[in-house]
Write a protein that holds these residues in place. Structure first.
Motif, PDB file in Angstrom:
ATOM      1  N   VAL A 102       0.818  -1.208   0.000  1.00 19.15           N
ATOM      2  CA  VAL A 102       0.000   0.000   0.000  1.00 19.15           C
ATOM      3  C   VAL A 102       0.856   1.265   0.000  1.00 19.15           C
ATOM      4  O   VAL A 102       0.377   2.351  -0.340  1.00 19.15           O
ATOM      5  N   ASP A 103       2.126   1.152   0.356  1.00 19.87           N
ATOM      6  CA  ASP A 103       3.008   2.319   0.349  1.00 19.87           C
ATOM      7  C   ASP A 103       3.301   2.822  -1.067  1.00 19.87           C
ATOM      8  O   ASP A 103       3.564   4.012  -1.257  1.00 19.87           O
ATOM      9  N   PHE A 104       3.277   1.932  -2.052  1.00 24.18           N
ATOM     10  CA  PHE A 104       3.585   2.354  -3.419  1.00 24.18           C
ATOM     11  C   PHE A 104       2.571   3.386  -3.926  1.00 24.18           C
ATOM     12  O   PHE A 104       2.964   4.495  -4.319  1.00 24.18           O
ATOM     13  N   PRO A 105       1.268   3.082  -3.934  1.00 23.77           N
ATOM     14  CA  PRO A 105       0.329   4.100  -4.409  1.00 23.77           C
ATOM     15  C   PRO A 105       0.239   5.307  -3.482  1.00 23.77           C
ATOM     16  O   PRO A 105       0.013   6.428  -3.948  1.00 23.77           O
ATOM     17  N   SER A 106       0.414   5.090  -2.160  1.00 23.80           N
ATOM     18  CA  SER A 106       0.258   6.211  -1.224  1.00 23.80           C
ATOM     19  C   SER A 106       1.301   7.291  -1.466  1.00 23.80           C
ATOM     20  O   SER A 106       1.002   8.493  -1.361  1.00 23.80           O
ATOM     21  N   LYS A 107       2.523   6.901  -1.816  1.00 29.21           N
ATOM     22  CA  LYS A 107       3.567   7.897  -2.077  1.00 29.21           C
ATOM     23  C   LYS A 107       3.265   8.691  -3.341  1.00 29.21           C
ATOM     24  O   LYS A 107       3.448   9.917  -3.388  1.00 29.21           O
ATOM     25  N   PHE A 108       2.803   8.017  -4.376  1.00 26.04           N
ATOM     26  CA  PHE A 108       2.483   8.725  -5.616  1.00 26.04           C
ATOM     27  C   PHE A 108       1.272   9.646  -5.431  1.00 26.04           C
ATOM     28  O   PHE A 108       1.237  10.760  -5.957  1.00 26.04           O
ATOM     29  N   VAL A 109       0.280   9.185  -4.676  1.00 26.00           N
ATOM     30  CA  VAL A 109      -0.893  10.017  -4.395  1.00 26.00           C
ATOM     31  C   VAL A 109      -0.485  11.252  -3.595  1.00 26.00           C
ATOM     32  O   VAL A 109      -0.951  12.373  -3.866  1.00 26.00           O
ATOM     33  N   ALA A 110       0.392  11.063  -2.623  1.00 25.60           N
ATOM     34  CA  ALA A 110       0.849  12.192  -1.812  1.00 25.60           C
ATOM     35  C   ALA A 110       1.565  13.233  -2.666  1.00 25.60           C
ATOM     36  O   ALA A 110       1.338  14.445  -2.504  1.00 25.60           O
ATOM     37  N   LEU A 111       2.411  12.775  -3.574  1.00 27.44           N
ATOM     38  CA  LEU A 111       3.120  13.719  -4.434  1.00 27.44           C
ATOM     39  C   LEU A 111       2.149  14.496  -5.325  1.00 27.44           C
ATOM     40  O   LEU A 111       2.334  15.679  -5.589  1.00 27.44           O
ATOM     41  N   GLY A 112       1.087  13.829  -5.812  1.00 23.90           N
ATOM     42  CA  GLY A 112       0.076  14.528  -6.603  1.00 23.90           C
ATOM     43  C   GLY A 112      -0.687  15.550  -5.783  1.00 23.90           C
ATOM     44  O   GLY A 112      -0.952  16.673  -6.240  1.00 23.90           O
TER      45      GLY A 112
END
Length: 613
Positions: free
Chosen positions: A385-395
């Motif tokens: 779950v960390d993979f999408p969460s980091k990209f979402v945070a950057l967006g």
């Protein structure tokens, strides 16, 4: 021209940088194993009191089901769904094995597990809990192991941070690899609980030494224009390491073997780390210009830039480093983080955010067994779950801004933590497919009264319901962990943009220390579930809500130039200029000199946050 321009002349992100970043980031695969190792090496297997020496379970169960026989020796727990873990009957209650038995077990005399415990080995072959009986009254000692480890992280940050400034990043990094490889492996050989805790504390110190100096060496060798991209990519070593941990733990299932596999490879890191080059910035600031020059010549040759070797002389090196040398002479102290109104506003807010983010994060990931799903599956899901969460945070950071993203991530993580309080927890032992619920069973369940059939069906239906509830609990926990990880991603970047250049590293040290304090407190709070099961979640979620309020008080930094001095911070975000305040002439002179300081540490911040993830 600064040192970054000098790196560009030597090939920018060339062959040396590729090798350097790869070798220095690879041990990050096992850093997650260190932080989350306690979930598996101190996992709590299913257990019950060992039967007295007068009774042999093997002889008793040759002609009967083992679980049924145990009902004569072990009372049910308050939920009635499983055997009690911390008590047994004083004398065997054989009448309970009768199919028509209606004995009230609450009045039967019980005693503690005076002969020890019997542990189930289906999920774990061996753990520290089964090794040293860390259950029931000794359960707090299990959580103490993680608190001791986090204390080692805090001590290592303080001790090795200072030693790296004195002896060099490379030297302390090499020592930290050796310390973790040797002393971490010694954990697997520990014959007593307290010896094990000592080795875990020293392992935590080594992990801090590795993280701090890895970030410094990585940042100081990468040109500014490629630092953000490289920092983002290398941050996934830690994320991927969480998946590696799940695989290793499932494969080994023995705490001693898992310790060896997680720690021994760092001896290999120690062996090749001698090839790494020391930071030339540190060398020149320590007056070792010739060593810095030799290091830069070596890097230029590896990058295929022999012409840069002839051009680079001690005079050229000093000219590029002149501003860094000036900054080094004007280093401020931690007091400056709280001395002025604007800096106080930033520091207090960030302290609350860092503490709560770390507190909630480790509160979720350090007790995976409470979700009723296989601990190995939970670790795999929590890592993925960390993979999408980091990209979402950057967006979100680019669209909503830093302040809104930070507050929203904390608030959402608290929301999902609170939501899990209202989802029933339990172990479903008796489940049946829904298509087998015929009308007769339904009639008995809803209106048949206290008949044997209705009671039996009630238990089975409850099992189905609890099984569905576990799926909901797992989903809510994953969403809470995702937003907590996004909060970590945000706060690293946000902190670098809020603190001015002249005290940026000092500020990062302060808030990182508060994060360590939060991670130390998290496992201790888990013990509160003995008082009220929902209490730990209330504490974790409450801290996140409180921190989201502090985050709303922080200034917005989206598309705002980085501040260089404390004066810049006060003029931008305190609502008044320092020029109008009464202060000593020496303070004015000091601030005026700091306005012209170079952006030396700006380059460190661009990569440090993402790398530290």
């Amino acid at each position: 021209m600064g040192f970054s321009e000098l790196l560009d002349e030597m090939g920018g992100f060339g062959r040396y940088q590729w090798l350097h970043v790869t070798l220095i980031s690879f041990p990050g695969l096992l850093m997650a194993s260190q932080n989350l190792l306690n979930n598996f090496v101190s996992g709590t297997p299913a257990h019950h009191c060992r039967l007295s020496t007068n009774h042999s379970l093997w002889n008793l169960t040759r002609h009967a089901d083992r679980r049924d026989v145990l009902k004569a020796f072990i009372p049910p727990d308050p939920s009635g769904t499983r055997l009690d873990r911390c008590s047994r009957y004083v004398t065997p209650q054989w009448q309970l094995l009768s199919a028509n038995s209606s004995v009230n077990t609450s009045h039967l005399e019980t005693e503690s597990c005076v002969d020890g415990w019997t542990f189930d080995s289906s999920e774990f072959i061996a753990t520290t809990v089964s090794e040293w009986d860390l259950v029931c009254s000794l359960r707090p000692l299990k959580q103490m192991i993680q608190t001791v480890y986090m204390g080692g992280l805090l001590a290592g940050a303080v001790i090795y941070g200072g030693l790296s400034d004195r002896w060099g990043r490379r030297s302390v990094l090499i020592w930290s690899y050796l310390q973790l490889g040797v002393l971490g492996s010694c954990c697997a050989l520990s014959q007593s609980y307290w010896v094990y805790c000592v080795f875990r504390f020293l392992s935590g110190m080594a992990v801090s030494g590795i993280i701090l100096n890895t970030v410094s060496l990585k940042v100081e060798w990468i040109p500014t224009k490629t630092r953000t991209l490289v920092g983002t990519l290398t941050s996934f070593y830690f994320t991927f390491g969480q998946l590696v941990l799940a695989g290793l733990a499932y494969w080994l299932r023995d705490w001693r073997k898992l310790h060896l596999v997680a720690c021994a490879p760092h001896i290999l890191s120690f062996a090749y780390s001698w090839w790494l080059a020391e930071s030339p910035r540190w060398l020149i600031l320590k007056g070792r210009s010739q060593d810095a020059l030799k290091t830069l010549h070596r890097v230029a040759r590896i990058n295929g830039k022999p012409e840069a070797v002839d051009k680079l002389t001690p005079e050229v090196l000093r000219s590029h480093m002149s501003k860094e040398l000036e900054s080094d002479r004007k280093t401020l102290t931690a007091y400056d983080l709280l001395r002025t109104p604007g800096m106080r506003r930033i520091s207090v807010g960030l302290i609350a955010v860092w503490f709560s983010t770390s507190f909630a994060y480790y509160g979720l990931v350090l007790d995976l067994q409470k979700f009723g799903v296989s601990i190995y599956v939970m670790q795999l899901i929590f890592g993925a779950v960390d993979f999408p969460s980091k990209f979402v945070a950057l967006g979100m950071l680019g669209f909503l801004g830093r302040r809104v993203t930070q507050a929203l991530c904390l608030l959402m993580s608290a929301l999902f933590i609170f939501a899990n309080i209202f989802v029933p927890a339990g172990e479903a032992k008796h489940t049946i497919p829904k298509n087998r619920m015929d009308s007769i069973d339904l009639f008995l369940f809803w209106g048949g009264g206290e008949t044997e059939a209705s009671v039996c069906f009630s238990k089975r239906a409850l099992g189905v319901l609890l099984s569905d509830m576990q799926a909901i609990r797992t989903t809510l926990a994953c969403l809470g962990k995702a937003f907590t990880s996004a909060s970590f991603t945000t706060v690293y970047l946000y902190t670098g943009e809020l603190y001015p250049t002249v005290v940026r590293q000092t500020g990062m040290g302060l808030v990182s220390t508060m994060a360590r304090v939060g991670s130390m407190a998290a496992p201790a709070v888990l013990i509160l579930d003995e008082v009220v099961p929902a209490l730990p979640s209330v504490v974790y979620g409450g801290a996140a809500v409180l921190a989201s309020g502090f985050a709303c008080l922080l200034p917005e930094t989206l598309n705002v130039p980085l501040p260089d001095t404390i004066r810049d911070v006060e003029e931008k975000w305190s609502g008044r200029s320092l020029a109008g305040q009464k202060r000593k002439k020496t303070d004015l002179s000091s601030e005026d000199e700091q306005v012209g300081l170079s952006l030396k540490q700006v380059k460190e911040v661009e990569g440090s946050g993402l790398n530290a993830l």
